[in-house]
Design a protein around this motif. Sequence first.
Motif, PDB file in Angstrom:
ATOM      1  N   PRO A  61      41.234  44.860  38.827  1.00 43.85           N
ATOM      2  CA  PRO A  61      40.160  45.162  37.875  1.00 43.85           C
ATOM      3  C   PRO A  61      40.675  46.005  36.715  1.00 43.85           C
ATOM      4  O   PRO A  61      41.449  46.945  36.910  1.00 43.85           O
ATOM      5  CB  PRO A  61      39.144  45.938  38.722  1.00 43.85           C
ATOM      6  CG  PRO A  61      39.924  46.471  39.871  1.00 43.85           C
ATOM      7  CD  PRO A  61      41.021  45.491  40.139  1.00 43.85           C
ATOM      8  N   ALA A  64      36.635  44.194  33.273  1.00 40.94           N
ATOM      9  CA  ALA A  64      35.499  44.231  34.204  1.00 40.94           C
ATOM     10  C   ALA A  64      34.340  45.029  33.624  1.00 40.94           C
ATOM     11  O   ALA A  64      33.183  44.599  33.688  1.00 40.94           O
ATOM     12  CB  ALA A  64      35.935  44.823  35.542  1.00 40.94           C
ATOM     13  N   ALA A  99      43.925  40.722  35.261  1.00 35.97           N
ATOM     14  CA  ALA A  99      42.689  40.276  35.908  1.00 35.97           C
ATOM     15  C   ALA A  99      42.935  39.051  36.778  1.00 35.97           C
ATOM     16  O   ALA A  99      42.361  38.918  37.868  1.00 35.97           O
ATOM     17  CB  ALA A  99      41.636  39.983  34.846  1.00 35.97           C
ATOM     18  N   VAL A 135      33.746  48.533  42.487  1.00 37.99           N
ATOM     19  CA  VAL A 135      34.498  47.296  42.297  1.00 37.99           C
ATOM     20  C   VAL A 135      35.531  47.122  43.401  1.00 37.99           C
ATOM     21  O   VAL A 135      35.726  46.023  43.930  1.00 37.99           O
ATOM     22  CB  VAL A 135      35.183  47.292  40.906  1.00 37.99           C
ATOM     23  CG1 VAL A 135      36.174  46.139  40.796  1.00 37.99           C
ATOM     24  CG2 VAL A 135      34.143  47.183  39.797  1.00 37.99           C
TER      25      VAL A 135
END
Length: 303
Positions: free
Chosen positions: A104, A117, A99, A275
């Motif tokens: 993600p 996430a 991360a 994302v």
Amino acid sequence: MRTLTTLLAAGIFQFAASAHAEDIAVLTPYLSSVATNEMIETFKTESAAKGWTVNVVDTRGDFQQLASRVEDVANAGVKAIVLVSVDPNQIGDQVAAAADKGIPVIVLDGALAKGVAINITTDNFALGSLLSDYLFKAMGDKGNIVKFFHSAHPGVRQRELALDKALGEHPGIKVIAEHYVQVPGPIDNARQAMETFVRQYGDEINGVWAAWDEPAIGALLAIQSDKPDSKALIAGIDGNPQAIDLIKQCSNLVATVRQDFPGIARTAVKEIAAVIEGKKPEKSEIFVSANVIDRASLGVSCN
């Protein structure tokens, strides 16, 4: 199928050197599990439609190797890391490091942890409650059960906690034996344990509470082999196709709680796409629905 598993000896470094922006790394210690495999196959199909390349790593129950492989794919610069049927807290340093690199980390059928996430799963406590309530009612709210569990999986642990709560509310139900199921090989491991319990307790066993379907199937095989006249009722979780077939056959396996594993995988692809586009998840944890599958829902009548 292209997998990183086949590259563990030397090729993993080749992957690290040649990773492209569209690479998605999917890692699990439980690819042999029917449910885990179903999620990953659906994820691969949905990802292909977006032009993503999915690389699957199966560490076959080895969490030390899983941690190492997460480091490898993070260093390779993959677009996203997907952990399936894993408690990310068990490899927390590696997840957090990924991360920190801006990669993600999405978990399917797992738990939340620093660096994750999104966790996309079923409410596993609710699953355990559904299983317990169904089995206890089918037993007439009294009798002895055998418990099969695997606390290393965060979702399965929640099911076990739900059983504990249900037992406190149903004093007529007693756990007379329990077994921590080994993975890989849960069917054979549960079968061997159940053979011992059948020899030890015989007709005292009125029910089998299995935290997922593979141990339920193993318990059934033991009963069919060693005590075919047993009236013990068996119930599990996942909606494993083999379990559903056995329910249709009017065996001792009477019910399973079906999770929407394809739905979990499809939701994961949708969330990853968002994302990657720079959008923040609306929720850190997304629950997908479940339902009980039994003889009645299958339209099966057993004499």
